[in-house]
Design a protein around this motif. Structure first.
Motif, short mmCIF file in Angstrom:
data_model
loop_
_atom_site.label_atom_id
_atom_site.label_comp_id
_atom_site.label_asym_id
_atom_site.label_seq_id
_atom_site.Cartn_x
_atom_site.Cartn_y
_atom_site.Cartn_z
N GLN A 667 0.84 -1.28 0.01
CA GLN A 667 0.21 -0.11 0.06
C GLN A 667 1.06 1.23 -0.01
OE1 GLN A 667 -2.58 0.72 3.40
NE2 GLN A 667 -4.25 1.55 2.06
N GLU A 681 3.73 0.17 2.49
CA GLU A 681 3.75 -0.90 3.44
C GLU A 681 3.55 -2.30 2.94
OE1 GLU A 681 0.92 -0.10 6.50
OE2 GLU A 681 1.60 -1.86 7.74
N LEU A 683 2.00 -5.74 3.30
CA LEU A 683 0.88 -6.51 4.19
C LEU A 683 0.53 -7.87 3.51
CD1 LEU A 683 -1.41 -3.24 4.09
CD2 LEU A 683 -0.43 -4.33 6.20
N VAL A 684 0.60 -8.73 4.55
CA VAL A 684 0.55 -10.03 3.96
C VAL A 684 -0.92 -10.63 3.83
CG1 VAL A 684 0.36 -11.08 6.21
CG2 VAL A 684 1.53 -12.49 4.63
N ARG A 685 -0.86 -11.35 2.80
CA ARG A 685 -2.22 -12.12 2.24
C ARG A 685 -1.97 -13.66 2.16
NH1 ARG A 685 -3.29 -7.76 3.64
NH2 ARG A 685 -4.22 -6.31 2.80
N PRO A 696 -5.03 -10.71 6.72
CA PRO A 696 -4.21 -10.84 7.75
C PRO A 696 -5.03 -10.89 9.20
CG PRO A 696 -3.55 -8.70 7.29
CD PRO A 696 -4.83 -9.32 6.07
N ASN A 742 5.82 -4.77 8.90
CA ASN A 742 5.08 -4.98 10.17
C ASN A 742 5.85 -6.12 11.09
OD1 ASN A 742 2.70 -3.36 10.40
ND2 ASN A 742 2.47 -4.33 8.41
N ASP A 803 3.40 1.94 14.98
CA ASP A 803 2.04 1.71 14.40
C ASP A 803 0.88 1.78 15.28
OD1 ASP A 803 0.74 0.72 12.41
OD2 ASP A 803 1.39 -1.12 12.13
N ASP A 804 -0.11 2.30 14.60
CA ASP A 804 -1.46 2.53 15.48
C ASP A 804 -1.36 3.26 16.54
OD1 ASP A 804 -1.94 0.59 13.68
OD2 ASP A 804 -2.22 -0.87 15.17
N ARG A 827 -5.82 4.74 12.46
CA ARG A 827 -7.14 5.23 11.56
C ARG A 827 -8.17 6.01 12.38
NH1 ARG A 827 -8.43 0.10 9.26
NH2 ARG A 827 -10.12 0.00 10.60
N GLU A 858 -2.90 6.94 9.00
CA GLU A 858 -3.35 5.78 8.49
C GLU A 858 -4.94 5.97 7.98
OE1 GLU A 858 -1.31 1.84 9.65
OE2 GLU A 858 -2.20 3.12 11.56
N GLY A 859 -5.44 5.09 7.10
CA GLY A 859 -6.80 4.95 6.83
C GLY A 859 -7.48 6.28 6.21
N GLU A 861 -9.63 8.07 3.80
CA GLU A 861 -10.38 7.37 2.97
C GLU A 861 -10.90 8.70 2.00
OE1 GLU A 861 -13.09 4.90 5.08
OE2 GLU A 861 -11.79 3.44 5.18
N GLY A 879 -3.93 5.29 2.82
CA GLY A 879 -5.46 4.78 2.74
C GLY A 879 -6.14 4.60 1.40
N PHE A 880 -7.32 4.07 1.65
CA PHE A 880 -7.97 3.66 0.30
C PHE A 880 -8.21 4.84 -0.45
CE2 PHE A 880 -10.29 0.23 2.80
CZ PHE A 880 -9.03 -0.53 2.82
N PRO A 885 -4.24 -1.70 -0.62
CA PRO A 885 -3.11 -2.53 -0.71
C PRO A 885 -3.26 -3.48 -2.03
CG PRO A 885 -3.98 -2.49 1.20
CD PRO A 885 -4.82 -2.09 0.48
P1 C2E Z 1 -1.86 -2.23 10.07
O1 C2E Z 1 -0.54 -2.26 10.08
O2 C2E Z 1 -2.34 -1.10 10.62
O3 C2E Z 1 -2.24 -2.14 8.32
C1 C2E Z 1 -3.04 -1.24 7.88
C2 C2E Z 1 -4.45 -1.83 7.71
O4 C2E Z 1 -5.34 -0.87 7.41
C3 C2E Z 1 -4.51 -2.94 6.57
O5 C2E Z 1 -5.21 -3.82 6.63
C4 C2E Z 1 -5.02 -1.99 5.19
O6 C2E Z 1 -5.46 -2.58 4.36
C5 C2E Z 1 -6.09 -1.12 6.15
N1 C2E Z 1 -6.39 0.18 5.58
C6 C2E Z 1 -5.40 0.86 4.81
N2 C2E Z 1 -6.04 2.19 4.42
C7 C2E Z 1 -7.41 1.89 4.82
C8 C2E Z 1 -8.44 2.85 4.65
O7 C2E Z 1 -8.54 3.72 4.25
N3 C2E Z 1 -9.71 2.45 5.17
C9 C2E Z 1 -9.69 1.13 6.16
N4 C2E Z 1 -10.81 0.74 6.62
N5 C2E Z 1 -8.70 0.43 6.39
C10 C2E Z 1 -7.47 0.88 5.60
P2 C2E Z 1 -4.79 -5.43 6.46
O8 C2E Z 1 -3.98 -5.37 5.32
O9 C2E Z 1 -5.91 -6.12 6.72
O10 C2E Z 1 -3.99 -5.44 7.67
C11 C2E Z 1 -4.42 -5.62 9.16
C12 C2E Z 1 -3.28 -5.61 9.97
O11 C2E Z 1 -2.61 -6.87 9.87
C13 C2E Z 1 -2.20 -4.74 9.95
O12 C2E Z 1 -2.49 -3.27 10.29
C14 C2E Z 1 -1.07 -5.43 10.62
O13 C2E Z 1 -1.09 -4.98 11.94
C15 C2E Z 1 -1.19 -6.63 10.09
N6 C2E Z 1 -0.43 -7.08 9.37
C16 C2E Z 1 -0.45 -7.02 7.93
N7 C2E Z 1 0.48 -7.80 7.36
C17 C2E Z 1 1.51 -8.09 8.43
C18 C2E Z 1 2.49 -8.46 8.05
O14 C2E Z 1 3.13 -8.67 7.27
N8 C2E Z 1 3.05 -8.47 9.33
C19 C2E Z 1 2.47 -8.40 10.70
N9 C2E Z 1 3.06 -8.60 11.70
N10 C2E Z 1 1.20 -7.79 10.67
C20 C2E Z 1 0.68 -7.71 9.57
#
Ligand code: C2E
Ligand code: CA
Ligand code: CA
Length: 912
Positions: A667, A681, A683-685, A696, A742, A803-804, A827, A858-859, A861, A879-880, A885
């Motif tokens: 993303q 960033e 992000l794993v799927r 994730p 992450n 983060d967060d 977010r 973050e986030g 939209e 963000g979206f 991503p």
């Molecule tokens: P995160 O680190 O806070 O990642 C950002 C999350 O917010 C991602 O969700 C992303 O798709 C989502 N996001 C981005 N922009 C927006 C937006 O505008 N609106 C909304 N509603 N969501 C948005 P995702 O990809 O589902 O990841 C969720 C969480 O999973 C991540 O939060 C992170 O904590 C964890 N994660 C993802 N990939 C990895 C990874 O490779 N390793 C680790 N340890 N954690 C990961």
């Protein structure tokens, strides 16, 4: 060492041999003495036997002598008679006389032959008899030779002399035998007997001579009568003297025999006639009748004398034989005594050998065995000295056995053996006993130490409660027991509330005191049979076995919360008190240990069951905490299902990692100043076959329950950095982008993190400053080791982002110390319309700037959010609104889109 003479065991003579010599020396002396005595006796027996033989020979020869002498009497008489009668007698008278004398002579010859035969039988006399017989034959041949009377007379006279010579020779032989016998006898009794015998022999010899000399005197020619008379008188006087001696003999038999013989009528007649002739010089020849009578009387008298002689001979022989018998008896006695002594000596030697040498030899054997280490029994026997030695040796063996037994007990490790406490006698025994005691003491100390170490390994040092491993062991054992009994095991997971606050605000010492107090209260509250353990940190468990009713278990859980929640007095004499609470999760095993498990896949191994039971209790406690603290939650089917799902995810993820089912989406992070994309960033799927892309949120929390999250982190680092290099290589909008990865809390706490990052950077050949590690604020708590790790990574150029941000407890003040480069505002702040939140964002951005930190929102939209953020001075947005991503292959397009979106957002309102 070299100048010390080597001590050799001298070759010694054994005691047995010495004893033998000791006994043999006098024994041999005695044997020699006895043999001398016996030899002497044997010689005496031989001498006695010889004397007897000599006597027998003497008697035989004397008998022969007497017979030969008797032959001469008629011969001489006939000469004298024929001569005398020629002067006066008639022819008829002369013839009658001649016939009578010849008859007498023939009788004497016959008796002589008998005596010759008897004497020849005697081996000793035999040669002398043979000689005498030879001469006798010559003498007899000359009997009656000559034609004329005067010639015959001369011849007969010579013949008489020859007889006399023969008789005197035999007499000498007899005497020689008698002398030898007397000499050899060596015994006075025998000597007396032999003397008597000699006297008797001499008497008979003289008796035999006396009449012929008388007749010779009567018939001697004129002028020769003088010498003839002298001869007669000498023989007569000799006979008389000898006779007197015999009458005085000490032997009654000889004496009385001799007296009887001399009183014989013939002897009296002869004696009377010869006494008269000796008294005066009258040579008157008696009448021829008297002469014939005289010849006959001589034979009678001589027979009587012979009997005396034989009595004397018998007496002598008897004496000699008695003497020989006595000598034999003595020989037997001495021989017997010698043999008896020999037997006694040999017996004595054997006895001594047995009673002294035997015990000593056995003692020596025992000593030898003992010196070789074989502790044999020592028999107390033999003479007192040997007994003393044996007793001493026996005592030594006894103490050595004790020593051996003690050493054995020590070697066997049997330190409780009663023998080790038993003292051993003697100085050596005391020393050994003391050493053994010391060894035992050392071993006991070691055992105690081992026990202590084992205790340390299984117990918590602070509270002395069983630790996590021991708790699992106990649960496992309880499950195995209930598996047999059909009972159930209950496990209460006690998780303290507000402990962290106490620890942070009052310090570690107070924290430790609280944990110790809680441990004590838990212990006091449960039964003695229940197990209380500390899993670590502020987590405890209570194991209850068996569980009789579930309600009771819940009550116990509540009671535990109550006891923990009472104020805890802190040490140091202050009035300060600590207040903590607790959340309790309860899990109960299935009946008989049958535990379906999270996956419902059967009972599993007991070890696994224990793990699972603990996990269930933990899960229940977690839920109790989430549902509001200070509660009791029981693990139920909902929880069980959730756990089962979690386990399934874990297994699936493990499989996904191994089989390349994971992908990274990227993303973009867009500059709110220029609209340019500076980083992405990762992000794993999970591209799960048959299910499509799994987000994730469905597997990361599960992965965080174990080291699986670290595997995943390594994979993400490796993959993102590799793709970054590919973007660079491909050129275009993605070249030169930075990447944010992450990192989970568990991975951050792992000492491997630094290595993992370095390895991934090296593998991709990427500069460290192009990598940012995102760490959520909630795990960014004060952890010295984790911070040190982050510092180390930052030192090589790697950037760190919180983060967060805003969801945790990081205060603005802390920001100066936290090892980070970027803040990512959560977010929920971006999303909010609350003016206070907007103000907060502005404050955060301001603070970040003052500490030189980058800020990413973050986030994002909506465009409005972009504008609001721009107004706060925030640098970057993600963000979206800009881009979702996207897979790597679509990133270039997404990056370009971001620029377009930014332009549209800031230049003109796009028609949406
Ligand atoms: P995160 O680190 O806070 O990642 C950002 C999350 O917010 C991602 O969700 C992303 O798709 C989502 N996001 C981005 N922009 C927006 C937006 O505008 N609106 C909304 N509603 N969501 C948005 P995702 O990809 O589902 O990841 C969720 C969480 O999973 C991540 O939060 C992170 O904590 C964890 N994660 C993802 N990939 C990895 C990874 O490779 N390793 C680790 N340890 N954690 C990961
Ligand atoms: Ca993130
Ligand atoms: Ca985030």
């Amino acid at each position: 060492m070299a100048d010390l003479p080597e001590r050799r065991e001298r070759r010694t003579i054994s005691l047995r041999t010495r004893l033998l010599v000791l006994v043999l020396v006098p024994l041999l002396g005695f044997a020699a003495f006895a043999s001398i005595l016996v030899t002497h006796r044997v010689q005496r027996v031989q001498a006695a036997e010889d004397a007897v033989r000599q006597l027998r020979a003497a008697v035989a020869l004397d008998t022969l002598r007497a017979r030969i002498a008797e032959e001469a009497i008629p011969l001489v008489s006939s000469v004298e008679l024929l001569e005398l009668s020629a002067e006066g007698g008639s022819l008829r008278e002369r013839n009658r006389l001649a016939i009578t004398l010849h008859t007498l002579y023939a009788g004497a010859v016959a008796r002589t032959d008998v005596a010759v035969a008897a004497a020849t039988a005697d081996p000793l006399a035999r040669p002398q008899v043979a000689q005498a017989v030879q001469r006798l034959d010559v003498v007899r041949a000359s009997w009656g030779a000559g034609e004329t009377a005067s010639a015959r007379e001369t011849s007969n006279r010579q013949l008489f002399d020859k007889y006399r010579f023969l008789v005197s020779q035999l007499s000498e032989a007899v005497d020689a035998h008698l002398i030898t016998a007397a000499a050899e006898s060596g015994d006075t009794g025998l000597q007396t007997a032999v003397t008597d015998l000699r006297l008797a022999a001499r008497a008979t010899t003289l008796a035999g001579e006396e009449v012929p000399y008388y007749l010779g005197y009567l018939s001697a020619p004129a002028g020769a009568e003088g010498p003839a008379r002298t001869l007669f008188l000498r023989s007569w006087a000799g006979f008389k003297n000898t006779s007197d001696d015999l009458v005085a003999s000490r032997h009654p038999a000889i004496r009385s025999g001799w007296i009887t013989a001399m009183t014989h009528v013939d002897a009296q007649g002869i004696d009377k006639l010869l006494a008269a002739a000796a008294a005066d010089d009258d040579r008157t020849v008696p009448g021829s009748d008297v002469l014939v009578q005289l010849s006959t009387a001589v034979v009678g008298r001589d027979d009587a004398l012979r009997e005396v002689l034989e009595v004397a001979a018998e007496e002598a022989v008897r004496t000699a034989e008695a003497y020989r018998a006595q000598a034999r008896r003595e020989l037997l006695r001495y021989g017997g005594a010698a043999a008896l002594l020999l037997v006694l000596s040999v017996g004595g030697t054997l006895y001594t050998s047995r009673s002294i040498a035997g015990p000593l030899a056995r003692l020596a054997d025992a000593a030898g065995s003992i010196s070789r280490g074989d502790l044999v029994d020592v028999e107390v026997e033999g003479p007192p000295e040997a007994r003393v030695v044996a007793r001493g040796l026996g005592a030594a063996v006894t103490s050595l056995r004790s020593v051996q037994a003690q050493a054995q007990a020590v070697a066997d490790g049997d330190l409780e053996d009663e023998i080790l406490r038993r003292p051993v006698g003697g100085p050596l025994g005391r020393v050994v006993h003391a050493s053994v005691q010391q060894i035992v003491g050392a071993l006991r100390d070691r055992e105690l130490l081992q026990e202590e170490m084992a205790h340390q390994a299984t117990h918590d040092a602070l509270t002395a409660l069983p630790n996590r491993a021991e708790a699992l062991t106990q649960v496992d054992r309880a499950l195995r027991r209930t598996h047999r009994t059909g009972d159930r095991v209950g496990l209460l997971f006690v998780d303290l509330d507000q402990f962290k606050t106490v620890n942070d605000s009052l310090g570690h010492v107070a924290g430790d005191a609280v944990l110790q107090a809680v441990a004590q209260r838990l212990r006091d509250r449960v039964r003695a049979v229940d197990v209380v353990a500390r899993l670590g940190g502020d987590e405890f468990v209570v194991l209850v076995e068996p569980v009789l009713d579930d309600k009771g278990l819940v009550d116990l859980g509540q009671a535990l919360i109550d006891t923990v929640s009472a104020p805890i007095a802190l040490p140091g004499g202050t009035e300060s008190r600590a207040l903590v609470g607790a959340s309790v999760g309860i899990a109960v095993s299935r009946v008989g240990g049958q535990h379906p498990g999270a996956g419902g896949d059967g009972p599993g191994e007991p070890g696994e069951q224990a793990d699972r039971l603990l996990q269930e209790a933990h899960t229940a406690a977690y839920r109790a905490k989430q549902a509001g603290r200070g509660r009791v939650e029981v693990y139920d089917d909902d929880l069980r299902a959730a756990l089962a799902a979690q386990t399934a995810v874990e297994e699936g993820l493990r499989h996904a990692l191994a089989h390349d089912e994971l992908v990274l989406h990227y993303q973009p992070v867009t500059s709110l100043d220029t609209g340019r994309v500076g980083s992405v960033e990762a992000l794993v799927r999970w591209q799960k076959p048959g299910e499509g892309l799994v987000p994730p949120g469905r597997f990361i929390p599960v992965a965080e329950g174990s080291d699986l999250i670290c595997d995943l982190g390594r994979w993400a680092l490796r993959t993102s950095l590799r793709q970054l290099a590919e973007f660079d290589a491909a050129g275009g909008p993605c070249a030169g982008l930075r990447v944010a990865v992450n990192v989970s809390g568990r991975h951050l706490r792992s000492p491997r993190l630094v290595d993992d990052v370095r390895t991934a950077l090296a593998a991709a050949g990427t500069r460290p400053d192009r990598l940012t590690l995102e760490i959520t604020e909630t795990v960014m708590v004060e952890d010295d080791a984790a911070w040190a790790r982050l510092e180390e990574l930052r030192a090589i150029g790697v950037r760190v982002a919180i983060d967060d941000f805003g969801t945790g407890y990081t205060s603005f003040g802390q920001l100066s110390r936290v090892p980070v480069d970027v803040l990512k505002i959560d977010r929920s702040f971006v999303d909010s319309d609350d003016p206070r939140t907007v103000e907060l964002v502005r404050l955060v951005v301001g603070a970040a700037r003052s500490f030189g930190l980058g800020v990413v929102a973050e986030g994002v939209e909506q465009a409005s959010q972009v504008h609001a953020l721009q107004a706060t001075g925030c640098d970057w947005a993600q963000g979206f609104h800009f881009s979702r991503p996207v897979p790597a292959e679509r990133l270039a397009a997404a990056v370009q889109d971001c620029g377009a979106v930014f332009a549209a957002t800031n230049g003109f309102e796009r028609a949406s």
